[in-house]
Design an enzyme around this catalytic site. Structure first.
Site, PDB file in Angstrom:
ATOM      1  N   LEU A 112     -62.309  21.743 -79.974  1.00  9.23           N
ATOM      2  CA  LEU A 112     -63.503  22.579 -79.915  1.00  9.23           C
ATOM      3  C   LEU A 112     -63.377  23.442 -78.669  1.00  9.23           C
ATOM      4  CD1 LEU A 112     -66.091  22.779 -81.661  1.00  9.23           C
ATOM      5  CD2 LEU A 112     -67.198  21.242 -80.035  1.00  9.23           C
ATOM      6  N   ASP A 113     -63.705  24.724 -78.787  1.00 11.93           N
ATOM      7  CA  ASP A 113     -63.642  25.623 -77.634  1.00 11.93           C
ATOM      8  C   ASP A 113     -64.377  25.026 -76.434  1.00 11.93           C
ATOM      9  OD1 ASP A 113     -62.238  27.546 -78.964  1.00 11.93           O
ATOM     10  OD2 ASP A 113     -63.907  28.927 -79.240  1.00 11.93           O
ATOM     11  N   ARG A 114     -63.880  25.313 -75.244  1.00  7.81           N
ATOM     12  CA  ARG A 114     -64.506  24.831 -74.007  1.00  7.81           C
ATOM     13  C   ARG A 114     -65.968  25.247 -73.918  1.00  7.81           C
ATOM     14  NH1 ARG A 114     -65.455  26.580 -68.707  1.00  7.81           N
ATOM     15  NH2 ARG A 114     -64.786  28.689 -69.250  1.00  7.81           N
ATOM     16  N   THR A 156     -68.044  25.915 -76.360  1.00  7.96           N
ATOM     17  CA  THR A 156     -68.848  25.455 -77.492  1.00  7.96           C
ATOM     18  C   THR A 156     -69.205  23.991 -77.320  1.00  7.96           C
ATOM     19  OG1 THR A 156     -67.677  26.999 -78.947  1.00  7.96           O
ATOM     20  CG2 THR A 156     -68.937  25.244 -80.005  1.00  7.96           C
TER      21      THR A 156
END
Length: 224
Positions: free
Chosen positions: A57-59, A61
């Protein structure tokens, strides 16, 4: 730089660990984010030295992230995401555009070059697909339900920007900014709300839901 937010464990069994990740915390070590990551924290705090991510998961998000406890099952669970066998749902807050027809399915070709912050859409056969729905709106803002079919880097952020409603708090789309590494004041208003799938090892049906809310769209207060 320490990230002053905690992980919350949503589920743990003999094979899986599912957590609710805060904004600004990377899933795995990468670039300048090495020790302040979900993986490093969980290995240390829970004593799970062989823990590995099933996906990333994106940092920026927040939301549901799944890890694999037993190394022999790592590829099995990772294949769920590679084979698009996981139903993913996200929540986002962005400007409300009354002229934007929703729901709709967005398809485009997204490329992300190493060393370049922003991904971009280019001509060619689509390699990304997202379903975008407006759940509700108030005060000029909309709460959106996003269902990615594919998993390109920054896909939902790129697609929302392309629709003319970039996600609030995004430091990259539509304009690349340069926030200080210790600035946690403007979290990206994107939340990985839910993961659902059939467990390939046990056959159980799983559905994991984040307990977090987005700051720009807080949960309604219950009557006293």
């Amino acid at each position: 730089m320490p990230v002053p937010f905690e992980l919350e464990v949503l589920h743990r069994d003999e094979n899986l660990l599912v957590v609710d990740k805060p904004h600004f915390l990377s899933t795995t070590p990468r670039g300048r984010h090495v020790t302040e990551t979900a993986l490093v924290r969980l290995r240390r705090d829970l004593g799970l030295r062989e823990l590995s991510p099933a996906h990333r998961l994106d940092r920026l998000t927040a939301g549901v992230v799944m890890f694999v406890i037993r190394p022999e099952h790592r590829s099995t669970y990772q294949s769920l995401f590679q084979d698009r066998a996981v139903r993913k749902e996200y929540e986002a807050v962005a400007r409300h555009d009354p002229g934007l027809t929703l729901p709709r399915t967005v398809r485009s070709r997204i490329v992300k070059e190493r060393g370049v912050m922003a991904a971009r859409e280019v001509a060619g056969p689509p390699n990304s697909e997202s379903r975008v729905e407006l759940v509700e709106h108030r005060g000029g803002l909309g709460r959106y339900r996003l269902r990615p079919v594919t998993g390109r880097t920054h896909q939902l952020r790129v697609h929302m920007n392309a629709l003319g409603v970039p996600i609030l708090g995004d430091p990259v789309y539509p304009v690349v900014g340069d926030p200080a590494p210790d600035d946690f004041s403007e979290p990206l208003q994107l939340l990985a709300r839910e993961l659902a799938f059939t467990d390939p090892v046990t056959g159980r049906e799983h559905r994991f839901t984040s307990r977090r809310t987005l700051r720009s769209w807080p949960a309604p207060e219950l009557p006293s």
